[in-house]
Write a protein that holds these residues in place. Structure first.
Motif, short mmCIF file in Angstrom:
data_model
loop_
_atom_site.label_atom_id
_atom_site.label_comp_id
_atom_site.label_asym_id
_atom_site.label_seq_id
_atom_site.Cartn_x
_atom_site.Cartn_y
_atom_site.Cartn_z
N ALA A 272 0.85 -1.18 0.00
CA ALA A 272 0.00 0.00 0.00
C ALA A 272 0.89 1.24 0.00
O ALA A 272 2.05 1.18 0.38
CB ALA A 272 -0.93 0.01 1.21
N LEU B 259 -12.93 -2.66 2.24
CA LEU B 259 -11.54 -2.99 1.91
C LEU B 259 -11.39 -4.12 0.90
O LEU B 259 -10.33 -4.75 0.81
CB LEU B 259 -10.77 -3.36 3.19
CG LEU B 259 -10.53 -2.23 4.19
CD1 LEU B 259 -9.74 -2.73 5.38
CD2 LEU B 259 -9.79 -1.08 3.53
N ALA C 97 -8.33 -3.65 -6.78
CA ALA C 97 -7.02 -3.04 -6.51
C ALA C 97 -6.42 -2.41 -7.77
O ALA C 97 -6.66 -2.90 -8.89
CB ALA C 97 -6.07 -4.09 -5.95
N GLU D 32 -6.99 -0.01 -4.63
CA GLU D 32 -8.18 0.63 -4.07
C GLU D 32 -7.77 1.91 -3.36
O GLU D 32 -6.92 1.89 -2.47
CB GLU D 32 -8.87 -0.32 -3.08
CG GLU D 32 -10.12 0.25 -2.45
CD GLU D 32 -10.77 -0.72 -1.47
OE1 GLU D 32 -11.71 -0.30 -0.77
OE2 GLU D 32 -10.32 -1.89 -1.39
N LEU E 204 -8.41 4.80 -0.82
CA LEU E 204 -9.17 5.17 0.38
C LEU E 204 -8.85 6.62 0.69
O LEU E 204 -7.83 6.92 1.31
CB LEU E 204 -8.79 4.24 1.53
CG LEU E 204 -9.06 2.75 1.28
CD1 LEU E 204 -8.33 1.89 2.30
CD2 LEU E 204 -10.55 2.46 1.30
N TRP F 178 -8.35 8.72 4.70
CA TRP F 178 -8.44 7.55 5.58
C TRP F 178 -8.37 7.93 7.07
O TRP F 178 -8.85 7.16 7.92
CB TRP F 178 -7.32 6.55 5.27
CG TRP F 178 -5.96 7.03 5.69
CD1 TRP F 178 -5.08 7.75 4.95
CD2 TRP F 178 -5.34 6.84 6.97
NE1 TRP F 178 -3.94 8.04 5.66
CE2 TRP F 178 -4.07 7.48 6.92
CE3 TRP F 178 -5.71 6.21 8.15
CZ2 TRP F 178 -3.18 7.50 8.00
CZ3 TRP F 178 -4.84 6.22 9.23
CH2 TRP F 178 -3.59 6.86 9.15
N VAL G 29 -5.35 -2.13 6.76
CA VAL G 29 -4.65 -2.19 5.47
C VAL G 29 -3.31 -2.89 5.62
O VAL G 29 -2.92 -3.71 4.78
CB VAL G 29 -4.46 -0.76 4.90
CG1 VAL G 29 -3.44 -0.76 3.77
CG2 VAL G 29 -5.78 -0.20 4.41
N CYS H 12 -2.14 -6.26 3.66
CA CYS H 12 -0.90 -6.35 2.89
C CYS H 12 -0.10 -7.58 3.30
O CYS H 12 0.59 -8.20 2.47
CB CYS H 12 -0.06 -5.09 3.09
SG CYS H 12 -0.78 -3.62 2.35
N ASN I 103 -1.89 -2.82 -3.52
CA ASN I 103 -3.30 -3.13 -3.29
C ASN I 103 -4.12 -1.91 -2.88
O ASN I 103 -5.30 -1.82 -3.21
CB ASN I 103 -3.39 -4.18 -2.17
CG ASN I 103 -2.68 -5.46 -2.54
OD1 ASN I 103 -3.08 -6.14 -3.48
ND2 ASN I 103 -1.63 -5.78 -1.80
N TYR I 104 -3.48 -0.97 -2.15
CA TYR I 104 -4.22 0.17 -1.63
C TYR I 104 -3.42 1.47 -1.81
O TYR I 104 -2.19 1.48 -1.75
CB TYR I 104 -4.51 0.00 -0.13
CG TYR I 104 -5.35 -1.20 0.19
CD1 TYR I 104 -6.74 -1.17 0.08
CD2 TYR I 104 -4.75 -2.39 0.61
CE1 TYR I 104 -7.50 -2.28 0.38
CE2 TYR I 104 -5.51 -3.51 0.91
CZ TYR I 104 -6.89 -3.45 0.79
OH TYR I 104 -7.65 -4.56 1.08
#
Length: 424
Positions: A26, A68, A72, A74, A76, A79, A89, A93, A101-102
């Motif tokens: 992330a 969540l 991906a 994704e 946020l 946050w 998150v 991971c 992924n984030y």
């Protein structure tokens, strides 16, 4: 967000974010509001959740699993509205083998109370990318014919460049580097920075408790009056006392420190640390930071400055030109993996506006002058500085508002160039 709806001006952070998504599970994109974090991040996201929207916030508050598991990467956005997202998150991971992924974005650092809700630093899982208002190179107001990298490598060529008028430079200062303001008409460019300050005072300073709007405004005015200078907190207190009425005065250092912390968490202040390496007399070196707001347009908004006022007050114009250049230098050197400092000898009074430290420890010394009539003075200053350094600068340069060339001075080896020709 649909990128066919609006022209996207490439950001230097693009490449950093793209690379980090290949390395980390992330990425956290951090910086002041309105600087373009969400727009840049959404360029790389396949799904977006806005945590400042009531419906999304309520879902996330009930069960993070509801928010969540989108495609991906994704995104946020904001946050920090729900701090436990960070640890969630991080765990995701750990569970996944894939990278990128984030993407997390935030415009406010967590306060001390909310930090207690986060149990892991995210080291190794969540990479951090800093974003700032746009530099002149990013906003297409610098041609990029001079490069910090080429000067570092000693291969920067001499070039004739277009000379901007002082009115243009004043406009860039008043307008600032806010993406939504880049194409605004000159006569209207001051509205967004002014609105920014009012939004901060009306809402953002009250993130964990109600604070005195008048006292915060007085502090912002003091910071604006001391833009690009080295002043202590005690000096700020005295400045506020001198210029404020009873309702605006800040009575104690503790209150001042708390209010400064709020501005720091909002990414509104960006102080420039002192450089101390390799000087022959280290005990003489100043350790205090140079004060900056995150963008010189905010200083103009706070002090009620416009283009005409800057043109009629060259002393103030000079300080704000320095702020403009150092905003850009910070963006460029951090993009290159380095750091921005300033230098001051407390005994002799010798100062150097900017020290650019590159990865590996080599550095450059930079003087900033509004007019060409100060270039000779700047060169002498740089030579005096270099003579006192054990390790010599990799290169030195003078950045002005209206040089007609990008040139390396044949006698001193010092580069001279206008800010509107610079890039990383």
């Amino acid at each position: 967000m649909n990128f066919t709806e609006k022209e996207y001006l490439p950001r230097l952070a693009d490449k950093t974010l793209e690379n980090y998504l290949k390395v980390f599970g992330a990425v956290s994109v951090e910086g002041p509001k309105w600087c373009g974090k969400t727009w840049t991040s959404s360029k790389y996201a396949n799904s977006i959740l806005f945590l400042d929207r009531e419906e999304t916030f309520e879902k996330a508050s009930l069960d993070l699993e509801l928010v969540l598991n989108e495609e991906a990467p994704e995104l946020l956005d904001e946050w920090t509205k729900i701090p436990k997202i960070w640890d969630a998150v991080r765990r995701k991971c750990d569970e996944k083998v894939t990278k990128g992924n984030y993407i997390l974005t935030c415009s406010t650092e967590l306060n001390a109370q909310k930090k207690k809700e986060v149990f892991h630093s995210g080291a190794g899982r969540i990479g951090k990318v800093k974003m700032y208002p746009m530099s002149l190179f990013e906003s297409k107001n610098s041609t990029g014919e001079a490069s910090l990298t080429l000067m570092f490598e000693g291969v920067q060529e001499t070039k004739s460049v277009r000379v901007p008028s002082l009115e243009e430079i004043a406009f860039y200062i008043v307008r600032g580097g806010w993406p939504s303001n880049i194409h605004t008409e000159k006569e209207l460019a001051h509205f967004i920075p002014k609105s920014y300050i009012e939004s901060i005072l009306d809402k953002d300073i009250h993130d964990d408790k109600t604070r005195d709007k008048n006292k915060m405004r007085a502090l912002l005015r003091s910071l604006a009056r001391n833009e690009s200078t080295v002043v202590s907190n005690q000096t700020l207190l005295k400045d506020i006392e001198s210029y404020s009425n009873e309702s605006e005065k800040i009575e104690s250092r503790n209150t001042l420190a708390e209010y400064l912390d709020v501005l720091t968490r909002l990414y509104l202040v960006q102080n420039q640390e002192a450089y101390s390496e390799n000087y022959r007399s280290p005990e003489r070196i100043g350790k205090s930071s140079k004060r900056h707001l995150i963008d010189p347009s905010l200083t103009c908004a706070i002090l009620g400055l416009d283009i005409d006022k800057l043109l009629n007050d060259l002393n103030t114009f000079g300080f704000l030109f320095e702020a403009l250049v150092e905003r850009d230098l910070k963006i460029y050197i951090e993009y290159l993996g380095g750091h921005l400092y300033h230098f001051r000898d407390n005994v002799s009074g010798l100062e150097v506006d900017s020290i650019l430290e590159f990865p590996g420890g080599d550095y450059a010394a930079v003087e900033i002058k509004l007019g060409n009539n100060k270039v000779e003075e700047a060169k002498k200053n740089l030579l005096q500085f270099a003579s006192n350094m054990k390790k010599k600068p990799k290169f030195m340069c003078v950045i002005t508002a209206n040089s007609t060339y990008v040139i390396k001075d044949p006698e001193t080896g010092i580069y001279i160039l206008p800010i509107t020709a610079l890039k990383p």
